[in-house]
Motif scaffolding. Sequence first.
Motif, PDB file in Angstrom:
ATOM      1  N   ALA A   1       1.155  -1.398   0.079  1.00  0.00           N
ATOM      2  CA  ALA A   1      -0.068  -0.330   0.263  1.00  0.00           C
ATOM      3  C   ALA A   1       1.124   1.263  -0.375  1.00  0.00           C
ATOM      4  O   ALA A   1       0.370   2.172  -0.553  1.00  0.00           O
ATOM      5  N   ALA A   2       2.073   1.634   0.381  1.00  0.00           N
ATOM      6  CA  ALA A   2       2.962   2.514   0.525  1.00  0.00           C
ATOM      7  C   ALA A   2       3.109   2.663  -0.930  1.00  0.00           C
ATOM      8  O   ALA A   2       4.053   3.844  -1.044  1.00  0.00           O
ATOM      9  N   TYR A   3       3.342   1.919  -1.431  1.00  0.00           N
ATOM     10  CA  TYR A   3       4.295   1.692  -2.731  1.00  0.00           C
ATOM     11  C   TYR A   3       2.956   2.222  -3.789  1.00  0.00           C
ATOM     12  O   TYR A   3       3.820   2.625  -5.150  1.00  0.00           O
ATOM     13  N   GLY A   4       2.167   1.872  -4.127  1.00  0.00           N
ATOM     14  CA  GLY A   4       0.982   1.267  -4.594  1.00  0.00           C
ATOM     15  C   GLY A   4      -0.020   0.275  -4.590  1.00  0.00           C
ATOM     16  O   GLY A   4      -0.550   0.534  -3.423  1.00  0.00           O
ATOM     17  N   TRP A   5      -0.629  -0.190  -5.443  1.00  0.00           N
ATOM     18  CA  TRP A   5      -1.532  -0.846  -5.591  1.00  0.00           C
ATOM     19  C   TRP A   5      -1.675  -2.067  -6.008  1.00  0.00           C
ATOM     20  O   TRP A   5      -1.107  -2.702  -7.403  1.00  0.00           O
TER      21      TRP A   5
ATOM     22  N   GLN B   1      21.085  -1.330  -6.825  1.00  0.00           N
ATOM     23  CA  GLN B   1      21.759  -0.098  -5.906  1.00  0.00           C
ATOM     24  C   GLN B   1      21.507   1.504  -7.417  1.00  0.00           C
ATOM     25  O   GLN B   1      20.707   2.412  -6.012  1.00  0.00           O
ATOM     26  N   VAL B   2      20.719   1.410  -8.272  1.00  0.00           N
ATOM     27  CA  VAL B   2      20.356   2.095  -9.002  1.00  0.00           C
ATOM     28  C   VAL B   2      18.554   2.231  -8.646  1.00  0.00           C
ATOM     29  O   VAL B   2      17.687   1.314 -10.010  1.00  0.00           O
ATOM     30  N   LEU B   3      18.048   2.959  -8.731  1.00  0.00           N
ATOM     31  CA  LEU B   3      16.467   3.835  -8.812  1.00  0.00           C
ATOM     32  C   LEU B   3      15.645   4.413  -9.631  1.00  0.00           C
ATOM     33  O   LEU B   3      16.725   5.085  -9.791  1.00  0.00           O
ATOM     34  N   GLU B   4      14.692   4.784 -10.094  1.00  0.00           N
ATOM     35  CA  GLU B   4      14.369   5.408 -10.611  1.00  0.00           C
ATOM     36  C   GLU B   4      12.487   5.645  -9.647  1.00  0.00           C
ATOM     37  O   GLU B   4      12.339   4.891  -9.841  1.00  0.00           O
ATOM     38  N   ARG B   5      12.494   6.733 -10.946  1.00  0.00           N
ATOM     39  CA  ARG B   5      11.011   7.209  -9.765  1.00  0.00           C
ATOM     40  C   ARG B   5      10.260   8.127 -11.478  1.00  0.00           C
ATOM     41  O   ARG B   5      10.565   8.713 -12.282  1.00  0.00           O
TER      42      ARG B   5
ATOM     43  N   ALA C   1      11.119   1.886  -2.816  1.00  0.00           N
ATOM     44  CA  ALA C   1      11.346   2.835  -1.644  1.00  0.00           C
ATOM     45  C   ALA C   1      10.410   3.917  -1.480  1.00  0.00           C
ATOM     46  O   ALA C   1      10.096   4.624  -2.678  1.00  0.00           O
ATOM     47  N   THR C   2       9.730   4.572  -0.417  1.00  0.00           N
ATOM     48  CA  THR C   2       9.643   6.087  -0.794  1.00  0.00           C
ATOM     49  C   THR C   2      10.674   6.981  -0.500  1.00  0.00           C
ATOM     50  O   THR C   2      11.237   6.575  -0.754  1.00  0.00           O
ATOM     51  N   GLY C   3      10.137   7.934  -0.521  1.00  0.00           N
ATOM     52  CA  GLY C   3      11.635   9.148  -0.275  1.00  0.00           C
ATOM     53  C   GLY C   3      10.739  10.568  -1.068  1.00  0.00           C
ATOM     54  O   GLY C   3      10.264  10.654  -2.078  1.00  0.00           O
ATOM     55  N   ASP C   4      11.226  11.895  -1.136  1.00  0.00           N
ATOM     56  CA  ASP C   4      11.286  12.559  -1.690  1.00  0.00           C
ATOM     57  C   ASP C   4      12.610  12.817  -2.533  1.00  0.00           C
ATOM     58  O   ASP C   4      12.446  12.189  -3.388  1.00  0.00           O
ATOM     59  N   ALA C   5      13.227  13.658  -2.488  1.00  0.00           N
ATOM     60  CA  ALA C   5      14.312  14.049  -3.464  1.00  0.00           C
ATOM     61  C   ALA C   5      15.064  13.075  -3.403  1.00  0.00           C
ATOM     62  O   ALA C   5      15.717  12.589  -4.643  1.00  0.00           O
ATOM     63  N   ALA C   6      15.377  11.648  -2.788  1.00  0.00           N
ATOM     64  CA  ALA C   6      16.042  10.157  -3.200  1.00  0.00           C
ATOM     65  C   ALA C   6      15.286   9.092  -2.607  1.00  0.00           C
ATOM     66  O   ALA C   6      14.513   9.861  -1.705  1.00  0.00           O
ATOM     67  N   PRO C   7      16.310   7.882  -2.311  1.00  0.00           N
ATOM     68  CA  PRO C   7      15.052   7.233  -1.953  1.00  0.00           C
ATOM     69  C   PRO C   7      15.207   6.866  -0.577  1.00  0.00           C
ATOM     70  O   PRO C   7      16.452   7.131   0.062  1.00  0.00           O
ATOM     71  N   ASP C   8      14.232   7.018   0.448  1.00  0.00           N
ATOM     72  CA  ASP C   8      14.255   6.689   1.611  1.00  0.00           C
ATOM     73  C   ASP C   8      14.832   5.191   2.530  1.00  0.00           C
ATOM     74  O   ASP C   8      13.943   4.332   2.279  1.00  0.00           O
ATOM     75  N   VAL C   9      16.380   4.811   2.356  1.00  0.00           N
ATOM     76  CA  VAL C   9      17.262   3.375   1.746  1.00  0.00           C
ATOM     77  C   VAL C   9      15.827   2.652   3.620  1.00  0.00           C
ATOM     78  O   VAL C   9      15.654   1.485   3.617  1.00  0.00           O
TER      79      VAL C   9
ATOM     80  N   ARG D   1       2.640   4.022  -7.204  1.00  0.00           N
ATOM     81  CA  ARG D   1       2.386   5.418  -6.914  1.00  0.00           C
ATOM     82  C   ARG D   1       3.030   6.578  -7.689  1.00  0.00           C
ATOM     83  O   ARG D   1       4.355   5.792  -7.771  1.00  0.00           O
ATOM     84  N   ALA D   2       2.886   7.829  -8.122  1.00  0.00           N
ATOM     85  CA  ALA D   2       3.213   8.217  -9.202  1.00  0.00           C
ATOM     86  C   ALA D   2       4.794   9.019  -7.198  1.00  0.00           C
ATOM     87  O   ALA D   2       3.956   8.581  -6.273  1.00  0.00           O
ATOM     88  N   GLY D   3       5.947   9.427  -8.263  1.00  0.00           N
ATOM     89  CA  GLY D   3       7.055   9.062  -7.387  1.00  0.00           C
ATOM     90  C   GLY D   3       7.786   8.005  -6.151  1.00  0.00           C
ATOM     91  O   GLY D   3       8.541   8.348  -5.727  1.00  0.00           O
ATOM     92  N   THR D   4       7.069   6.870  -6.490  1.00  0.00           N
ATOM     93  CA  THR D   4       7.637   5.594  -6.011  1.00  0.00           C
ATOM     94  C   THR D   4       9.159   5.611  -6.329  1.00  0.00           C
ATOM     95  O   THR D   4       9.002   5.365  -8.023  1.00  0.00           O
ATOM     96  N   TRP D   5       9.803   5.397  -5.907  1.00  0.00           N
ATOM     97  CA  TRP D   5      11.123   5.160  -5.865  1.00  0.00           C
ATOM     98  C   TRP D   5      11.612   3.517  -6.461  1.00  0.00           C
ATOM     99  O   TRP D   5      10.262   2.670  -5.753  1.00  0.00           O
ATOM    100  N   HIS D   6      11.774   2.594  -7.554  1.00  0.00           N
ATOM    101  CA  HIS D   6      11.497   1.524  -7.307  1.00  0.00           C
ATOM    102  C   HIS D   6      13.272   1.208  -9.044  1.00  0.00           C
ATOM    103  O   HIS D   6      13.081   2.025  -9.253  1.00  0.00           O
ATOM    104  N   HIS D   7      12.874  -0.044  -8.492  1.00  0.00           N
ATOM    105  CA  HIS D   7      14.305  -0.709  -9.615  1.00  0.00           C
ATOM    106  C   HIS D   7      13.811  -1.085 -11.078  1.00  0.00           C
ATOM    107  O   HIS D   7      12.119  -1.008 -11.093  1.00  0.00           O
ATOM    108  N   GLY D   8      13.845  -0.868 -12.191  1.00  0.00           N
ATOM    109  CA  GLY D   8      13.672  -1.233 -12.633  1.00  0.00           C
ATOM    110  C   GLY D   8      13.104  -2.909 -13.087  1.00  0.00           C
ATOM    111  O   GLY D   8      13.194  -3.238 -12.394  1.00  0.00           O
TER     112      GLY D   8
END
Length: 182
Positions: free
Chosen positions: A15-19, A71-75, A96-104, A121-128
């Motif tokens: 739920a914190a990352y999407g649906w 090691q590399v995430l995108e959003r 991961a969630t996070g604003d300017a960068a992923p919150d590890v 969700r829009a803005g969710t950090w994720h690996h490819g």
Amino acid sequence: MKTLQARPVTADNFAAYGWLASAQSRTGRPINEGSSLRVDDVGQLDLNAAGGAPCLAVFRARARDPRGPWQVLERHRLGTQTFVPLGGVSFVVLAATGDAAPDVLTLAAFVVAGHQAVTLRAGTWHHGLIALQDGDFIVVERLATEPDCDLATLPEAVTLAVTLAVTLELAPVFRDKLANRL
């Protein structure tokens, strides 16, 4: 190097990352002369921000060793992204969630069965895409003239622990390959 335990995706743990798009435990309405059950509202789509439009794409994925390292995430700040596997292809979502960068501290890994789909969700950090088998995915995302893809490098690489029990349950085509590596 940090190791995360990948766990089967559920609507609650994702739920914190999407649906999780699933008809399980949901009511719907019969359609097509009663031969189908239509279940609406299995997630939210946000695809029109800043002049964007919905895009239906096919991603042709190659199987990857889910253990990584990663090691590399995108959003995608301006739109959601939905992954619908075709042909029963299971996959792993590292998010991961996070604003300017992923919150590890919010990094989590989910194994998604080939009969499930997820929307980030829009803005969710994720690996490819980390597919457990070769296969195709329908991807619904925002398309615009300007790309909407921020990249971030984690302070240290992450490896994933994918238990054989999860793999046997969710990815039967891949289980023999993975079992030989565990």
